[in-house]
Design a protein around this motif. Structure first.
Motif, PDB file in Angstrom:
ATOM      1  N   UNK A 323       0.734  -1.389  -0.003  1.00  0.00           N
ATOM      2  CA  UNK A 323      -0.011  -0.061   0.479  1.00  0.00           C
ATOM      3  C   UNK A 323       1.348   0.999   0.261  1.00  0.00           C
ATOM      4  N   UNK A 324       2.306   1.009   0.237  1.00  0.00           N
ATOM      5  CA  UNK A 324       3.067   2.321  -0.115  1.00  0.00           C
ATOM      6  C   UNK A 324       3.643   2.786  -1.068  1.00  0.00           C
ATOM      7  N   UNK A 325       3.673   1.837  -2.122  1.00  0.00           N
ATOM      8  CA  UNK A 325       3.872   1.741  -3.433  1.00  0.00           C
ATOM      9  C   UNK A 325       3.081   2.592  -4.218  1.00  0.00           C
ATOM     10  N   UNK A 326       3.729   2.881  -5.624  1.00  0.00           N
ATOM     11  CA  UNK A 326       2.654   3.485  -6.236  1.00  0.00           C
ATOM     12  C   UNK A 326       1.403   3.064  -6.361  1.00  0.00           C
ATOM     13  N   UNK A 327      -0.022   4.048  -6.343  1.00  0.00           N
ATOM     14  CA  UNK A 327      -1.275   2.278  -6.338  1.00  0.00           C
ATOM     15  C   UNK A 327      -1.782   3.581  -7.569  1.00  0.00           C
ATOM     16  N   UNK A 328      -2.667   3.153  -8.277  1.00  0.00           N
ATOM     17  CA  UNK A 328      -1.889   1.984  -9.207  1.00  0.00           C
ATOM     18  C   UNK A 328      -0.727   2.262  -9.837  1.00  0.00           C
TER      19      UNK A 328
END
Length: 431
Positions: A323-328
């Motif tokens: 969740x801490x990484x790019x989304x999307x």
């Protein structure tokens, strides 16, 4: 019944433009039939009139044994089409031409393509004196939007230090052009699309502003203050990706502050990716999503205590990381996961596959550190009876683990997956 010919020019123009959306630039020579708009242009005079400005908006001239001959022939046979060119990419070998021939060729291109906005020469570097007539022709070009893009900057001839460079775009590699030279070039109006710092420590370069900057590589980081980094980023609104040097360990950066906040309540260490470059490249990297800077390539080592056998907490940690990484994700993230505690002593390979499938199925480059080696070594030792011959492999059972993971729908639908892990001796193994 209404036919295509009954539509007004405005609607036909939109239809033809839609056909060109996924097409590569019109290529000279040979690849004419590959461009879908080309077929439309051959139907009748009306469709040809509407198609040609779209067809020749982006043009690419490919390599030939006699590069100059290809270009001159293409220009000479299509004089009436040259005003339609907006973006021209010349992909030929300029090494066979003398500096004078290169200058004459490019001056000729600039004089004939009067509406050109972008000219790309991948094999040409900025800095030599023979470029002076090219820059002069560039500055006098009738199109206000024309820009000439060089791949890099080398030794800068004094003749080029007294002329406007407002229509020149370059990449900057620090070892080939030092900071004092860059100040002069910026003062002349040069745009810098990319910067490669090669891990250089001096931070004075961050005091300058680089028009057009979109990417930085080899950045060791700013040790002065968080605010000075924020100020630099605000001055470069087009900047969208930063690849960090392996030596980068500065915690006071916008991406590290954002990452730490998103990882709460877990404590993590950002690890150094010191294994070979393929496929990740050197160091971690960050990308700009909206107004926020986030890690796209990162190795994370969880520092928290985890009770022996607490698989649920391990999964919660991994879920928090995703969740801490790019989304999307703008492009598939590259992620490394490891733990300061020996979770591999109780986590099973089935547990791990389940955790990864539920939380990391969109990751295509995955580094699982040493704990995967611990899991597979432990499980393999239980399978083999005492005295039996154990499979000779740096990590026993790794091939089977990889096959099981790739067979799952969540991982196979992406088309590719790349993983690596460490042996107990610290050697990296691909899978």
């Amino acid at each position: 019944m209404t036919s295509l010919e009954d539509l007004p020019d405005e609607l036909l123009h939109r239809v033809i433009e839609s056909l060109s959306l996924n097409c590569k630039p019109f290529t000279v020579p040979s690849a004419i039939s590959r461009h879908s708009v080309c077929s439309v242009s051959l139907v009748n005079h009306r469709l040809r009139r509407l198609s040609l400005p779209i067809l020749f908006r982006k043009v690419s001239i490919l390599y030939d044994d006699d590069g100059s001959g290809v270009i001159k022939k293409a220009l000479g046979l299509n004089m009436h089409l040259l005003p339609l060119f907006r973006e021209l990419s010349i992909r030929v070998s300029l090494r066979s031409l003398s500096e004078g021939e290169i200058a004459l060729l490019l001056v000729d291109v600039l004089s004939r393509c009067t509406c050109l906005e972008h000219l790309v020469l991948p094999q040409l570097s900025f800095g030599r004196g023979y470029l002076l007539p090219i820059i002069e022709a560039l500055n006098s070009h009738p199109s206000d939007n024309i820009r000439l893009q060089f791949v890099s900057i080398k030794y800068v001839d004094p003749e080029l230090l007294n002329i406007s460079l407002s229509r020149v775009i370059c990449g900057w590699e620090w070892r080939k052009c030092f900071d004092e030279e860059m100040k002069l070039l910026l003062a002349q109006g040069m745009s810098i699309q990319s910067i490669c710092r090669n891990g250089h420590v001096d931070e004075s370069w961050m005091d300058m502003t680089y028009p057009g900057l979109t990417e930085i590589s080899g950045w060791r980081g700013n040790e002065r203050s968080l605010q000075s980094t924020i100020d630099f980023l605000l001055r470069h609104p087009l900047l969208e990706r930063i690849t960090l040097s392996e030596a980068h360990n500065c915690d006071m950066t916008p991406w590290r502050v954002a990452f730490t906040s998103k990882m709460y309540p877990y404590s993590v260490k950002i690890g150094k990716r010191d294994f070979p470059a393929r496929p990740w490249g050197e160091g971690n990297s960050v990308v700009k999503i909206g107004e926020e800077w986030l890690y796209r390539e990162v190795k994370v080592v969880f520092q928290d205590d985890v009770s022996h056998g607490d698989v649920e907490t391990v999964e919660t940690m991994v879920r928090t990381l995703r969740k801490a990484l790019p989304q999307p994700s703008p492009t598939y993230p590259c992620v490394g996961i490891d733990f300061s505690l020996p979770v591999g002593e109780y986590l099973t390979s089935d547990d791990l596959i389940g955790i990864l499938t539920r939380n990391m199925s969109d990751i295509r480059y995955l580094d699982l550190g040493k704990f995967l080696s611990d899991i597979l070594t432990r499980e393999c030792s239980r399978i083999h009876e005492p005295g039996s011959t154990v499979q000779e492999h740096p990590i026993p059972g790794l091939a089977s683990f990889s096959k099981r993971l790739r067979q799952l729908e969540a991982w196979s639908r992406g088309g590719f997956f790349y993983g690596r892990t460490q042996t107990r001796q610290g050697e990296w193994v691909d899978w």
